[in-house]
Design a protein around this motif. Structure first.
Motif, PDB file in Angstrom:
ATOM      1  N   UNK A 210       0.872  -1.177   0.000  1.00  0.00           N
ATOM      2  CA  UNK A 210       0.000   0.000   0.000  1.00  0.00           C
ATOM      3  C   UNK A 210       0.906   1.224   0.000  1.00  0.00           C
ATOM      4  N   UNK A 211       0.856   1.997  -1.051  1.00  0.00           N
ATOM      5  CA  UNK A 211       1.715   3.174  -1.179  1.00  0.00           C
ATOM      6  C   UNK A 211       1.147   4.343  -0.387  1.00  0.00           C
ATOM      7  N   UNK A 212       2.046   5.179   0.125  1.00  0.00           N
ATOM      8  CA  UNK A 212       1.657   6.379   0.848  1.00  0.00           C
ATOM      9  C   UNK A 212       2.240   7.571   0.097  1.00  0.00           C
ATOM     10  N   UNK A 213       1.405   8.228  -0.661  1.00  0.00           N
ATOM     11  CA  UNK A 213       1.875   9.284  -1.567  1.00  0.00           C
ATOM     12  C   UNK A 213       2.028  10.610  -0.834  1.00  0.00           C
ATOM     13  N   UNK A 214       3.020  10.659   0.045  1.00  0.00           N
ATOM     14  CA  UNK A 214       3.330  11.864   0.788  1.00  0.00           C
ATOM     15  C   UNK A 214       4.836  12.090   0.738  1.00  0.00           C
ATOM     16  N   UNK A 215       5.237  13.347   0.670  1.00  0.00           N
ATOM     17  CA  UNK A 215       6.650  13.691   0.774  1.00  0.00           C
ATOM     18  C   UNK A 215       6.942  14.087   2.211  1.00  0.00           C
ATOM     19  N   UNK A 216       7.867  13.397   2.884  1.00  0.00           N
ATOM     20  CA  UNK A 216       8.129  13.709   4.294  1.00  0.00           C
ATOM     21  C   UNK A 216       8.924  15.003   4.457  1.00  0.00           C
ATOM     22  N   UNK A 217       8.730  15.650   5.596  1.00  0.00           N
ATOM     23  CA  UNK A 217       9.575  16.778   5.980  1.00  0.00           C
ATOM     24  C   UNK A 217      10.866  16.295   6.633  1.00  0.00           C
ATOM     25  N   UNK A 218      10.823  15.093   7.195  1.00  0.00           N
ATOM     26  CA  UNK A 218      12.022  14.480   7.760  1.00  0.00           C
ATOM     27  C   UNK A 218      11.851  12.971   7.711  1.00  0.00           C
ATOM     28  N   UNK A 219      12.946  12.247   7.589  1.00  0.00           N
ATOM     29  CA  UNK A 219      12.884  10.794   7.493  1.00  0.00           C
ATOM     30  C   UNK A 219      14.204  10.184   7.951  1.00  0.00           C
ATOM     31  N   UNK A 220      14.189   8.886   8.161  1.00  0.00           N
ATOM     32  CA  UNK A 220      15.391   8.174   8.604  1.00  0.00           C
ATOM     33  C   UNK A 220      15.261   6.711   8.228  1.00  0.00           C
ATOM     34  N   UNK A 221      16.332   6.127   7.702  1.00  0.00           N
ATOM     35  CA  UNK A 221      16.352   4.716   7.346  1.00  0.00           C
ATOM     36  C   UNK A 221      17.113   3.910   8.388  1.00  0.00           C
ATOM     37  N   UNK A 222      16.641   2.681   8.614  1.00  0.00           N
ATOM     38  CA  UNK A 222      17.327   1.765   9.521  1.00  0.00           C
ATOM     39  C   UNK A 222      17.024   0.346   9.094  1.00  0.00           C
ATOM     40  N   UNK A 223      17.807  -0.593   9.581  1.00  0.00           N
ATOM     41  CA  UNK A 223      17.583  -2.012   9.321  1.00  0.00           C
ATOM     42  C   UNK A 223      17.498  -2.746  10.651  1.00  0.00           C
ATOM     43  N   UNK A 224      16.308  -3.200  11.048  1.00  0.00           N
ATOM     44  CA  UNK A 224      16.173  -3.933  12.309  1.00  0.00           C
ATOM     45  C   UNK A 224      17.010  -5.208  12.292  1.00  0.00           C
ATOM     46  N   UNK A 225      17.669  -5.486  13.390  1.00  0.00           N
ATOM     47  CA  UNK A 225      18.526  -6.662  13.508  1.00  0.00           C
ATOM     48  C   UNK A 225      17.935  -7.657  14.507  1.00  0.00           C
ATOM     49  N   UNK A 226      18.462  -8.883  14.470  1.00  0.00           N
ATOM     50  CA  UNK A 226      18.031  -9.898  15.433  1.00  0.00           C
ATOM     51  C   UNK A 226      18.305  -9.443  16.865  1.00  0.00           C
ATOM     52  N   UNK A 227      19.427  -8.780  17.083  1.00  0.00           N
ATOM     53  CA  UNK A 227      19.776  -8.324  18.432  1.00  0.00           C
ATOM     54  C   UNK A 227      18.799  -7.251  18.895  1.00  0.00           C
ATOM     55  N   UNK A 228      18.478  -6.339  18.014  1.00  0.00           N
ATOM     56  CA  UNK A 228      17.513  -5.296  18.371  1.00  0.00           C
ATOM     57  C   UNK A 228      16.173  -5.907  18.778  1.00  0.00           C
ATOM     58  N   UNK A 229      15.665  -6.851  17.985  1.00  0.00           N
ATOM     59  CA  UNK A 229      14.375  -7.467  18.286  1.00  0.00           C
ATOM     60  C   UNK A 229      14.441  -8.287  19.571  1.00  0.00           C
ATOM     61  N   UNK A 230      15.545  -9.011  19.778  1.00  0.00           N
ATOM     62  CA  UNK A 230      15.687  -9.811  20.995  1.00  0.00           C
ATOM     63  C   UNK A 230      15.710  -8.915  22.225  1.00  0.00           C
TER      64      UNK A 230
END
Length: 347
Positions: A210-230
């Motif tokens: 489901x696409x969200x057709x909005x342009x953010x004013x701020x954003x950040x990328x990350x990749x959840x890891x097994x350690x983070x979830x644990x």
């Protein structure tokens, strides 16, 4: 006397995906909805609805410090720092808790053998066969004049406030369970939350894009890891196996991998907002909905967009609205919500 259970019936047979459906649920065309025992669900609902439990917690400084250590490496460098005890390294006593931190406090007293087979709380689950669960969203409200604070004794009152059957065209129904929670410290009310859980028969979960057709004013990328979830599972005392047991997630609940927690995604969105929070403002509420699942080791993008003035982003008391959303590695919407922030001196 058993109270009548609400049944929400579908209005159209041709819709494949409906907004408002919980995370990752696809409707299957031309399938037949199996019968379910409404009487049994009614009896369960009548036995649990409004039944309150109270938990107390000291809001330990080490707990919130470990939460900070878990999420900070995945947040923007500008994420605000918290005052620390120079000897212990923990966040200082009496520091106001960041929004969402309450989710790692007030652990259940249930032991391992009192849990559901999936590792989650049995006292919130409807009768079989509706035992596959997803976090569908919620509403968090904060008393900015009296926040929860580190090392302050606080209480949490929790009860099931609503149970609804949501029938779907061409698919088995959902049992929607809403939990109401209120947290108080020695000065009174601090935080309230409505938490929405969806229970269903075991199905093949298919992520809809489901696409969200909005342009953010701020954003950040990350990749959840097994350690983070644990670590988040441990901190939140959440033993739902889809977050740490990859064999269970794949072979029993048919996911491609470990799922990122709904409350963790909510917390990350709120911390992104904290990073870009205007001076002198604080979170009053966050109303959010899970749309599709996110998985471990797959890119996540957190986004925020200040809503324009003409769409009531500013009100007479100085409040502003910010649209927050997370997208998955396919660019599809995973969670979305609206945060209301207010001047910290407002009542």
């Amino acid at each position: 006397m058993i109270r009548s259970l609400k049944v929400v019936r579908p209005v159209a047979a041709s819709v494949h995906y409906k907004p408002g459906m919980p995370a990752g649920i696809s409707q299957l065309r031309n399938s037949t909805s199996a019968a379910y025992d409404l009487t049994t669900i009614n009896k369960w609902r009548d036995s649990v609805l409004g039944k309150k439990s109270v938990l107390w917690d000291r809001m330990d400084s080490r707990q919130v410090t470990l939460l900070d250590q878990t999420i900070r490496p995945h947040l923007p460098p500008a994420y605000p720092k918290h005052p620390r005890n120079s000897e212990l390294g923990d966040i200082l006593e009496n520091t106001a808790m960041v929004p969402g931190a309450h989710l790692v406090y007030f652990p259940s007293h249930a032991n391992e053998f009192q849990l559901s087979p999936d590792g989650y709380h049995a006292d919130e689950a409807p009768p079989e066969p509706f035992y596959q669960r997803v976090w569908a969203g919620g509403l968090i409200k904060c008393n900015t004049a009296n926040p929860l604070r580190v090392s302050n004794l606080s209480s949490q009152t929790k009860y099931i406030s609503d149970v609804t059957i949501k029938e779907r065209m061409g698919a088995d129904p959902l049992i929607l369970v809403q939990l109401a929670l209120e947290m108080n410290n020695r000065y009174g009310y601090s935080v309230s939350e409505y938490r929405n859980l969806a229970y269903m028969k075991p199905i093949e979960l298919k992520r809809k894009i489901v696409r969200h057709n909005r342009d953010p004013d701020f954003s950040h990328e990350l990749t959840p890891t097994e350690i983070m979830l644990f670590r988040y599972s441990a901190l939140s005392w959440n033993s739902h196996r889809i977050h740490y047991d990859v064999a269970y997630a794949q072979n029993v609940e048919n996911h491609p991998g470990l799922l990122v927690h709904g409350p963790l995604t909510c917390t990350l969105l709120l911390q992104l907002l904290q990073t870009y929070m205007p001076a002198g403002m604080g979170l009053q509420s966050f109303d959010y909905r899970a749309v599709s699942p996110m998985y471990c080791q797959q890119k996540v993008t957190l986004n925020g967009r200040w809503m324009p003035d003409h769409s009531r982003s500013r009100t007479t008391n100085g409040a502003r609205l910010c649209e927050m959303w997370a997208t998955n590695n396919d660019g599809g919407l995973a969670m979305k919500g609206v945060a209301t922030i207010v001047p910290l001196n407002s009542v």
